[in-house]
Design an enzyme around this catalytic site. Structure first.
Site, PDB file in Angstrom:
ATOM      1  N   TYR A  56       0.834  -1.203   0.000  1.00  0.00           N
ATOM      2  CA  TYR A  56       0.000   0.000   0.000  1.00  0.00           C
ATOM      3  C   TYR A  56       0.873   1.259   0.000  1.00  0.00           C
ATOM      4  O   TYR A  56       1.686   1.461   0.896  1.00  0.00           O
ATOM      5  CB  TYR A  56      -0.948   0.023   1.210  1.00  0.00           C
ATOM      6  CG  TYR A  56      -1.998  -1.083   1.208  1.00  0.00           C
ATOM      7  CD1 TYR A  56      -2.161  -1.933   0.121  1.00  0.00           C
ATOM      8  CD2 TYR A  56      -2.834  -1.273   2.303  1.00  0.00           C
ATOM      9  CE1 TYR A  56      -3.118  -2.939   0.116  1.00  0.00           C
ATOM     10  CE2 TYR A  56      -3.797  -2.278   2.313  1.00  0.00           C
ATOM     11  CZ  TYR A  56      -3.922  -3.113   1.217  1.00  0.00           C
ATOM     12  OH  TYR A  56      -4.869  -4.110   1.217  1.00  0.00           O
ATOM     13  N   HIS A 117      -0.315 -11.778   0.740  1.00  0.00           N
ATOM     14  CA  HIS A 117      -1.310 -10.856   0.174  1.00  0.00           C
ATOM     15  C   HIS A 117      -2.090 -11.480  -0.991  1.00  0.00           C
ATOM     16  O   HIS A 117      -3.303 -11.381  -1.062  1.00  0.00           O
ATOM     17  CB  HIS A 117      -0.586  -9.584  -0.291  1.00  0.00           C
ATOM     18  CG  HIS A 117      -1.475  -8.398  -0.440  1.00  0.00           C
ATOM     19  ND1 HIS A 117      -1.029  -7.120  -0.313  1.00  0.00           N
ATOM     20  CD2 HIS A 117      -2.801  -8.287  -0.711  1.00  0.00           C
ATOM     21  CE1 HIS A 117      -2.030  -6.271  -0.479  1.00  0.00           C
ATOM     22  NE2 HIS A 117      -3.122  -6.969  -0.728  1.00  0.00           N
TER      23      HIS A 117
HETATM   24  P1  NDP Z   1     -14.271  -0.126   0.948  1.00  0.00           P
HETATM   25  O1  NDP Z   1     -15.130  -1.159   0.328  1.00  0.00           O
HETATM   26  O2  NDP Z   1     -14.030  -0.118   2.389  1.00  0.00           O
HETATM   27  O3  NDP Z   1     -14.845   1.275   0.463  1.00  0.00           O
HETATM   28  C1  NDP Z   1     -14.213   2.485   0.736  1.00  0.00           C
HETATM   29  C2  NDP Z   1     -15.098   3.598   0.186  1.00  0.00           C
HETATM   30  O4  NDP Z   1     -16.343   3.598   0.895  1.00  0.00           O
HETATM   31  C3  NDP Z   1     -14.509   4.962   0.306  1.00  0.00           C
HETATM   32  O5  NDP Z   1     -14.791   5.638  -0.914  1.00  0.00           O
HETATM   33  C4  NDP Z   1     -15.279   5.614   1.454  1.00  0.00           C
HETATM   34  O6  NDP Z   1     -15.428   7.000   1.241  1.00  0.00           O
HETATM   35  C5  NDP Z   1     -16.619   4.922   1.366  1.00  0.00           C
HETATM   36  N1  NDP Z   1     -17.254   4.784   2.691  1.00  0.00           N
HETATM   37  C6  NDP Z   1     -16.739   4.157   3.784  1.00  0.00           C
HETATM   38  N2  NDP Z   1     -17.619   4.186   4.813  1.00  0.00           N
HETATM   39  C7  NDP Z   1     -18.714   4.847   4.351  1.00  0.00           C
HETATM   40  C8  NDP Z   1     -19.964   5.197   4.953  1.00  0.00           C
HETATM   41  N3  NDP Z   1     -20.264   4.853   6.206  1.00  0.00           N
HETATM   42  N4  NDP Z   1     -20.863   5.902   4.185  1.00  0.00           N
HETATM   43  C9  NDP Z   1     -20.561   6.237   2.920  1.00  0.00           C
HETATM   44  N5  NDP Z   1     -19.407   5.922   2.296  1.00  0.00           N
HETATM   45  C10 NDP Z   1     -18.488   5.241   3.004  1.00  0.00           C
HETATM   46  O7  NDP Z   1     -12.864  -0.116   0.148  1.00  0.00           O
HETATM   47  P2  NDP Z   1     -11.484  -0.799   0.187  1.00  0.00           P
HETATM   48  O8  NDP Z   1     -11.297  -1.423  -1.144  1.00  0.00           O
HETATM   49  O9  NDP Z   1     -10.514   0.194   0.669  1.00  0.00           O
HETATM   50  O10 NDP Z   1     -11.545  -2.018   1.227  1.00  0.00           O
HETATM   51  C11 NDP Z   1     -11.308  -1.870   2.590  1.00  0.00           C
HETATM   52  C12 NDP Z   1      -9.931  -2.396   2.998  1.00  0.00           C
HETATM   53  O11 NDP Z   1      -9.776  -3.763   2.647  1.00  0.00           O
HETATM   54  C13 NDP Z   1      -8.748  -1.721   2.294  1.00  0.00           C
HETATM   55  O12 NDP Z   1      -8.526  -0.425   2.772  1.00  0.00           O
HETATM   56  C14 NDP Z   1      -7.659  -2.716   2.583  1.00  0.00           C
HETATM   57  O13 NDP Z   1      -7.158  -2.568   3.893  1.00  0.00           O
HETATM   58  C15 NDP Z   1      -8.404  -4.036   2.413  1.00  0.00           C
HETATM   59  N6  NDP Z   1      -8.262  -4.609   1.045  1.00  0.00           N
HETATM   60  C16 NDP Z   1      -7.554  -5.777   0.913  1.00  0.00           C
HETATM   61  C17 NDP Z   1      -7.333  -6.334  -0.324  1.00  0.00           C
HETATM   62  C18 NDP Z   1      -6.556  -7.599  -0.445  1.00  0.00           C
HETATM   63  O14 NDP Z   1      -6.180  -7.968  -1.568  1.00  0.00           O
HETATM   64  N7  NDP Z   1      -6.291  -8.290   0.639  1.00  0.00           N
HETATM   65  C19 NDP Z   1      -7.857  -5.709  -1.572  1.00  0.00           C
HETATM   66  C20 NDP Z   1      -8.645  -4.517  -1.308  1.00  0.00           C
HETATM   67  C21 NDP Z   1      -8.839  -4.012  -0.054  1.00  0.00           C
HETATM   68  P3  NDP Z   1     -15.083   8.061   2.417  1.00  0.00           P
HETATM   69  O15 NDP Z   1     -13.600   8.040   2.571  1.00  0.00           O
HETATM   70  O16 NDP Z   1     -15.624   9.332   1.859  1.00  0.00           O
HETATM   71  O17 NDP Z   1     -15.812   7.617   3.633  1.00  0.00           O
END
Ligand code: NDP
Length: 278
Positions: A56, A117
């Protein structure tokens, strides 16, 4: 906050993701202030599980997380830190070096959970686990897990790991149920493995369906909260949403405590959960 208890370990149902903290595929220092503020508000709100990866922001997410942890003054023992080794670092020496580098960027003596990962076609899983087992033996890693693994690779990992595989971290959300359909969730539930649901809001593409909006109204909750509650109400599932917005972070952590009725779970398309603590 509800917890998932597995092999005596208590994991919060909702943790904090760090993809986009500090940049994207590489570091972007222009977003440091915003990233640090997001991490500090999450810590203030009571998040204790933080999910990051060496990949990341090219390691910068780990650096910022480390800085926020130090700035918060919160005791290390009260936190649960997950990081991940990248698929190109799965040979014996690179796993050891990758972990050392992550510990350095995070500024911690150990991580609670270390994950592969992604699987790689080139990896020799036996060699990777020889290094991962050594990291546990050396006290640098408390628990081992994998991410984006299918069933046969997960089974092989369980054979090679000298300690129980704690989790398989995979995408799971209202819209993306591939890992329910392919039997992964049932396998984890039957074998005391936590399924960590990543991208619970489909990385921001989440849109509330009519059903979700109706259920949300009944609980005086937002559709986003019900989408998380749907995950949290399933045994062996925890999740790690990411948000830069303190109000969203607060909503997300509160969602862990919403108990959905069996009827509502069924309406959302899931067999009623039999309970989350065991
Ligand atoms: P999410 O599915 O968590 O979505 C994030 C988005 O949702 C942002 O745009 C955020 O905007 C919005 N959001 C969050 N909470 C709310 C809410 N309560 N109301 C409205 N909008 C909301 O995305 P990620 O893909 O980041 O997944 C989460 C985590 O999973 C990653 O950060 C990472 O740590 C992990 N991950 C792991 C992977 C792997 O290969 N192992 C791959 C992908 C992710 P805002 O900032 O405006 O709230």
């Amino acid at each position: 906050m509800k917890h998932e208890i597995v092999n005596g370990l208590e994991l919060p149902k909702v943790g904090f993701g760090t993809w986009k903290i500090g940049g994207g595929a590489s570091a972007d220092h222009r977003s440091d202030k915003k990233s640090l503020a997001a991490l500090l508000s999450a810590l203030e709100l009571g998040y204790t599980h933080f999910d990051t990866a060496e990949m990341y922001a090219g390691g910068h997410a780990e650096e910022l997380l480390g800085q926020a942890l130090r700035d918060s003054g919160i005791r290390r023992e009260g936190l649960f830190i997950t990081t991940k080794v990248s698929p190109e670092h799965l040979d014996y020496t690179s796993v050891l070096a990758g972990c050392e580098a992550s510990l350095g960027r995070l500024g911690v003596e150990y991580v609670d959970l270390y994950l592969i990962h992604w699987p790689s076609r080139l990896m020799k899983l036996e060699e990777s686990f020889r290094a991962l087992n050594k990291l546990v033996g050396d006290g640098k890693v408390r628990h081992l897990g994998v991410s984006n693994f299918g069933l046969s690779l997960l089974e092989r990992s369980r054979e090679l790991s000298e300690t129980p595989i704690l989790t398989n971290q995979v995408p799971l959300s209202m819209l993306d149920r591939k890992y329910v359909r392919n039997g992964m969730l049932a396998y984890c539930q039957a074998n005391a493995i936590v399924l960590t649901a990543y991208s619970p809001f489909e990385a921001g593409k989440f849109r509330a369906s009519r059903v979700l909006a109706d259920v949300a109204k009944r609980y005086s909750a937002t559709p986003h909260q019900i989408a998380l509650a749907w995950l949290c109400n399933q045994p062996r599932v925890i999740t790690i949403p990411m948000s830069f917005d303190a109000a969203h972070q607060s909503e997300n952590i509160d969602a862990a405590d919403i108990s959905l009725s069996p009827q509502d779970l069924a309406q959302l398309g899931q067999t009623p959960a039999s309970g989350t603590r065991q």
